[in-house]
Design a protein around this motif. Structure first.
Motif, PDB file in Angstrom:
ATOM      1  N   GLU A 236     107.337 -19.376   5.775  1.00  0.00           N
ATOM      2  CA  GLU A 236     106.964 -17.968   5.676  1.00  0.00           C
ATOM      3  C   GLU A 236     105.588 -17.698   6.279  1.00  0.00           C
ATOM      4  O   GLU A 236     105.337 -16.624   6.781  1.00  0.00           O
ATOM      5  N   GLU A 237     104.684 -18.708   6.215  1.00  0.00           N
ATOM      6  CA  GLU A 237     103.334 -18.472   6.689  1.00  0.00           C
ATOM      7  C   GLU A 237     103.230 -18.542   8.214  1.00  0.00           C
ATOM      8  O   GLU A 237     102.164 -18.292   8.763  1.00  0.00           O
ATOM      9  N   GLU A 238     104.311 -18.849   8.895  1.00  0.00           N
ATOM     10  CA  GLU A 238     104.292 -18.958  10.343  1.00  0.00           C
ATOM     11  C   GLU A 238     104.138 -17.571  10.981  1.00  0.00           C
ATOM     12  O   GLU A 238     104.716 -16.595  10.546  1.00  0.00           O
ATOM     13  N   ASP A 239     103.363 -17.509  12.032  1.00  0.00           N
ATOM     14  CA  ASP A 239     103.089 -16.282  12.759  1.00  0.00           C
ATOM     15  C   ASP A 239     104.388 -15.745  13.368  1.00  0.00           C
ATOM     16  O   ASP A 239     105.144 -16.506  13.982  1.00  0.00           O
ATOM     17  N   PRO A 240     104.667 -14.456  13.235  1.00  0.00           N
ATOM     18  CA  PRO A 240     105.891 -13.886  13.822  1.00  0.00           C
ATOM     19  C   PRO A 240     105.982 -14.086  15.337  1.00  0.00           C
ATOM     20  O   PRO A 240     107.070 -14.245  15.881  1.00  0.00           O
ATOM     21  N   LEU A 241     104.844 -14.105  16.033  1.00  0.00           N
ATOM     22  CA  LEU A 241     104.877 -14.346  17.474  1.00  0.00           C
ATOM     23  C   LEU A 241     105.348 -15.779  17.779  1.00  0.00           C
ATOM     24  O   LEU A 241     106.088 -16.004  18.746  1.00  0.00           O
TER      25      LEU A 241
ATOM     26  N   LYS B  29     107.326 -17.468  15.841  1.00  0.00           N
ATOM     27  CA  LYS B  29     108.757 -17.444  15.532  1.00  0.00           C
ATOM     28  C   LYS B  29     109.554 -16.891  16.713  1.00  0.00           C
ATOM     29  O   LYS B  29     110.623 -17.391  17.043  1.00  0.00           O
ATOM     30  N   LEU B  30     109.011 -15.858  17.358  1.00  0.00           N
ATOM     31  CA  LEU B  30     109.666 -15.277  18.536  1.00  0.00           C
ATOM     32  C   LEU B  30     109.774 -16.291  19.675  1.00  0.00           C
ATOM     33  O   LEU B  30     110.809 -16.385  20.344  1.00  0.00           O
ATOM     34  N   LYS B  31     108.692 -17.048  19.905  1.00  0.00           N
ATOM     35  CA  LYS B  31     108.706 -18.066  20.959  1.00  0.00           C
ATOM     36  C   LYS B  31     109.779 -19.124  20.681  1.00  0.00           C
ATOM     37  O   LYS B  31     110.526 -19.514  21.575  1.00  0.00           O
ATOM     38  N   LYS B  32     109.840 -19.577  19.427  1.00  0.00           N
ATOM     39  CA  LYS B  32     110.826 -20.606  19.059  1.00  0.00           C
ATOM     40  C   LYS B  32     112.248 -20.055  19.170  1.00  0.00           C
ATOM     41  O   LYS B  32     113.163 -20.753  19.606  1.00  0.00           O
ATOM     42  N   LEU B  33     112.409 -18.815  18.777  1.00  0.00           N
ATOM     43  CA  LEU B  33     113.717 -18.177  18.876  1.00  0.00           C
ATOM     44  C   LEU B  33     114.171 -18.109  20.333  1.00  0.00           C
ATOM     45  O   LEU B  33     115.322 -18.416  20.659  1.00  0.00           O
ATOM     46  N   LYS B  34     113.240 -17.748  21.224  1.00  0.00           N
ATOM     47  CA  LYS B  34     113.562 -17.678  22.654  1.00  0.00           C
ATOM     48  C   LYS B  34     113.922 -19.061  23.196  1.00  0.00           C
ATOM     49  O   LYS B  34     114.857 -19.204  23.994  1.00  0.00           O
ATOM     50  N   GLU B  35     113.218 -20.099  22.739  1.00  0.00           N
ATOM     51  CA  GLU B  35     113.529 -21.473  23.158  1.00  0.00           C
ATOM     52  C   GLU B  35     114.947 -21.851  22.730  1.00  0.00           C
ATOM     53  O   GLU B  35     115.698 -22.448  23.508  1.00  0.00           O
ATOM     54  N   LEU B  36     115.296 -21.495  21.505  1.00  0.00           N
ATOM     55  CA  LEU B  36     116.646 -21.795  21.011  1.00  0.00           C
ATOM     56  C   LEU B  36     117.702 -21.082  21.854  1.00  0.00           C
ATOM     57  O   LEU B  36     118.730 -21.654  22.201  1.00  0.00           O
ATOM     58  N   TYR B  37     117.420 -19.852  22.193  1.00  0.00           N
ATOM     59  CA  TYR B  37     118.358 -19.082  23.018  1.00  0.00           C
ATOM     60  C   TYR B  37     118.490 -19.697  24.411  1.00  0.00           C
ATOM     61  O   TYR B  37     119.583 -19.880  24.931  1.00  0.00           O
ATOM     62  N   ASP B  38     117.342 -20.047  25.022  1.00  0.00           N
ATOM     63  CA  ASP B  38     117.350 -20.643  26.367  1.00  0.00           C
ATOM     64  C   ASP B  38     118.078 -21.984  26.397  1.00  0.00           C
ATOM     65  O   ASP B  38     118.692 -22.341  27.406  1.00  0.00           O
ATOM     66  N   MET B  39     118.016 -22.739  25.305  1.00  0.00           N
ATOM     67  CA  MET B  39     118.702 -24.035  25.238  1.00  0.00           C
ATOM     68  C   MET B  39     120.187 -23.878  24.929  1.00  0.00           C
ATOM     69  O   MET B  39     120.934 -24.844  24.986  1.00  0.00           O
TER      70      MET B  39
ATOM     71  N   TYR C 248     120.515 -14.077  18.949  1.00  0.00           N
ATOM     72  CA  TYR C 248     119.151 -13.937  19.451  1.00  0.00           C
ATOM     73  C   TYR C 248     118.660 -12.505  19.264  1.00  0.00           C
ATOM     74  O   TYR C 248     117.569 -12.273  18.742  1.00  0.00           O
ATOM     75  N   GLU C 249     119.470 -11.525  19.699  1.00  0.00           N
ATOM     76  CA  GLU C 249     119.053 -10.117  19.613  1.00  0.00           C
ATOM     77  C   GLU C 249     118.844  -9.688  18.159  1.00  0.00           C
ATOM     78  O   GLU C 249     117.877  -8.989  17.837  1.00  0.00           O
ATOM     79  N   GLU C 250     119.739 -10.125  17.283  1.00  0.00           N
ATOM     80  CA  GLU C 250     119.646  -9.750  15.862  1.00  0.00           C
ATOM     81  C   GLU C 250     118.358 -10.295  15.236  1.00  0.00           C
ATOM     82  O   GLU C 250     117.613  -9.561  14.593  1.00  0.00           O
ATOM     83  N   LYS C 251     118.085 -11.585  15.465  1.00  0.00           N
ATOM     84  CA  LYS C 251     116.892 -12.207  14.884  1.00  0.00           C
ATOM     85  C   LYS C 251     115.613 -11.688  15.544  1.00  0.00           C
ATOM     86  O   LYS C 251     114.579 -11.544  14.886  1.00  0.00           O
ATOM     87  N   ARG C 252     115.682 -11.402  16.839  1.00  0.00           N
ATOM     88  CA  ARG C 252     114.520 -10.879  17.555  1.00  0.00           C
ATOM     89  C   ARG C 252     114.109  -9.526  16.972  1.00  0.00           C
ATOM     90  O   ARG C 252     112.922  -9.264  16.750  1.00  0.00           O
ATOM     91  N   LYS C 253     115.082  -8.658  16.693  1.00  0.00           N
ATOM     92  CA  LYS C 253     114.778  -7.336  16.118  1.00  0.00           C
ATOM     93  C   LYS C 253     114.108  -7.475  14.757  1.00  0.00           C
ATOM     94  O   LYS C 253     113.153  -6.763  14.459  1.00  0.00           O
ATOM     95  N   LYS C 254     114.599  -8.409  13.946  1.00  0.00           N
ATOM     96  CA  LYS C 254     114.000  -8.640  12.621  1.00  0.00           C
ATOM     97  C   LYS C 254     112.553  -9.105  12.754  1.00  0.00           C
ATOM     98  O   LYS C 254     111.678  -8.661  12.012  1.00  0.00           O
ATOM     99  N   LEU C 255     112.323 -10.026  13.703  1.00  0.00           N
ATOM    100  CA  LEU C 255     110.963 -10.535  13.895  1.00  0.00           C
ATOM    101  C   LEU C 255     110.032  -9.458  14.452  1.00  0.00           C
ATOM    102  O   LEU C 255     108.848  -9.381  14.062  1.00  0.00           O
ATOM    103  N   LEU C 256     110.526  -8.593  15.329  1.00  0.00           N
ATOM    104  CA  LEU C 256     109.695  -7.507  15.854  1.00  0.00           C
ATOM    105  C   LEU C 256     109.300  -6.543  14.752  1.00  0.00           C
ATOM    106  O   LEU C 256     108.216  -5.961  14.779  1.00  0.00           O
ATOM    107  N   ASP C 257     110.180  -6.361  13.760  1.00  0.00           N
ATOM    108  CA  ASP C 257     109.848  -5.482  12.624  1.00  0.00           C
ATOM    109  C   ASP C 257     108.708  -6.065  11.775  1.00  0.00           C
ATOM    110  O   ASP C 257     107.976  -5.320  11.123  1.00  0.00           O
ATOM    111  N   GLU C 258     108.560  -7.414  11.781  1.00  0.00           N
ATOM    112  CA  GLU C 258     107.508  -8.052  11.001  1.00  0.00           C
ATOM    113  C   GLU C 258     106.127  -7.917  11.643  1.00  0.00           C
ATOM    114  O   GLU C 258     105.107  -8.057  10.992  1.00  0.00           O
ATOM    115  N   ILE C 259     106.101  -7.621  12.938  1.00  0.00           N
ATOM    116  CA  ILE C 259     104.813  -7.554  13.651  1.00  0.00           C
ATOM    117  C   ILE C 259     104.109  -6.252  13.367  1.00  0.00           C
ATOM    118  O   ILE C 259     104.630  -5.204  13.294  1.00  0.00           O
TER     119      ILE C 259
END
Length: 192
Positions: free
Chosen positions: A156-161, A163-173, A181-192
């Motif tokens: 939980e203490e991880e920076d949302p940015l 988290k976004l980078k890691k999410l993008k890495e998972l998507y790219d792999m 990816y889109e669903e989780k990305r939207k949730k993370l953008l709401d946290e920023i």
């Protein structure tokens, strides 16, 4: 006789090859009146085939992810090729000559280096009358064909940015789909 191109592989091996699995190196050895024995190095695993009469055979395969160590002991008269894997799998092949054994361990090293992120090396101990080659798979074996990052519980203490980078890495792999990816990305953008 070791061949670097695909030899006439027996049907028993062809039956067990996975789609798009390419044999990179093979050694076929016929000892006296016995049916041939094979050692095959593919891009995914090491396969040992001991053909028997009447279409019977023993086949053992060790995927590179389960490989632990390969040892070649070269003496004056003979060589011993030992492949050790997880789950107490050990293959001892005493039927290779010195040159075949050297080529086989180098082929395994090359196959591992083709998929490993960190290079794999061979240690050589040369004595007066013998030589020992040892290939140890690194403890942290990460391959290009497998995701380097497995989705784990995100702190939980991880920076949302971050988290976004890691999410993008998972998507790219290819670990997660575009919809995930889109669903989780939207949730993370709401946290920023």
């Amino acid at each position: 006789m070791g061949k670097e191109e695909d030899p006439e592989l027996p049907k028993s091996v062809l039956r067990h090859l996975e789609p798009n699995e390419k044999v990179l190196f093979s050694i076929k050895k016929k000892i006296s009146m016995e049916k041939p024995k094979w050692l095959l190095i593919t891009g995914r695993r090491i396969i040992y085939l001991d053909e028997k009469v009447f279409g019977r055979y023993d086949l053992k395969a060790i995927p590179y992810q389960k490989l632990e160590q390969v040892t070649v002991k070269l003496g004056i008269m003979s060589s011993e090729f030992i492949i050790e894997g997880e789950e107490n799998i050990t293959l001892k092949l005493g039927w290779m000559n010195k040159e075949e054994a050297r080529k086989a361990i180098n082929a395994i090293k090359d196959a591992l280096n083709a998929i490993a992120v960190e290079p794999v090396s061979i240690g050589v101990n040369k004595g007066l009358t013998s030589e020992t080659w040892v290939l140890n798979k690194p403890k942290e074996f990460i391959t290009r064909t497998m995701p380097a990052y497995h989705a784990q519980s995100v702190r939980e203490e991880e920076d949302p940015l971050e988290k976004l980078k890691k999410l993008k890495e998972l998507y790219d792999m290819g670990v997660i789909s575009q919809e995930e990816y889109e669903e989780k990305r939207k949730k993370l953008l709401d946290e920023i």
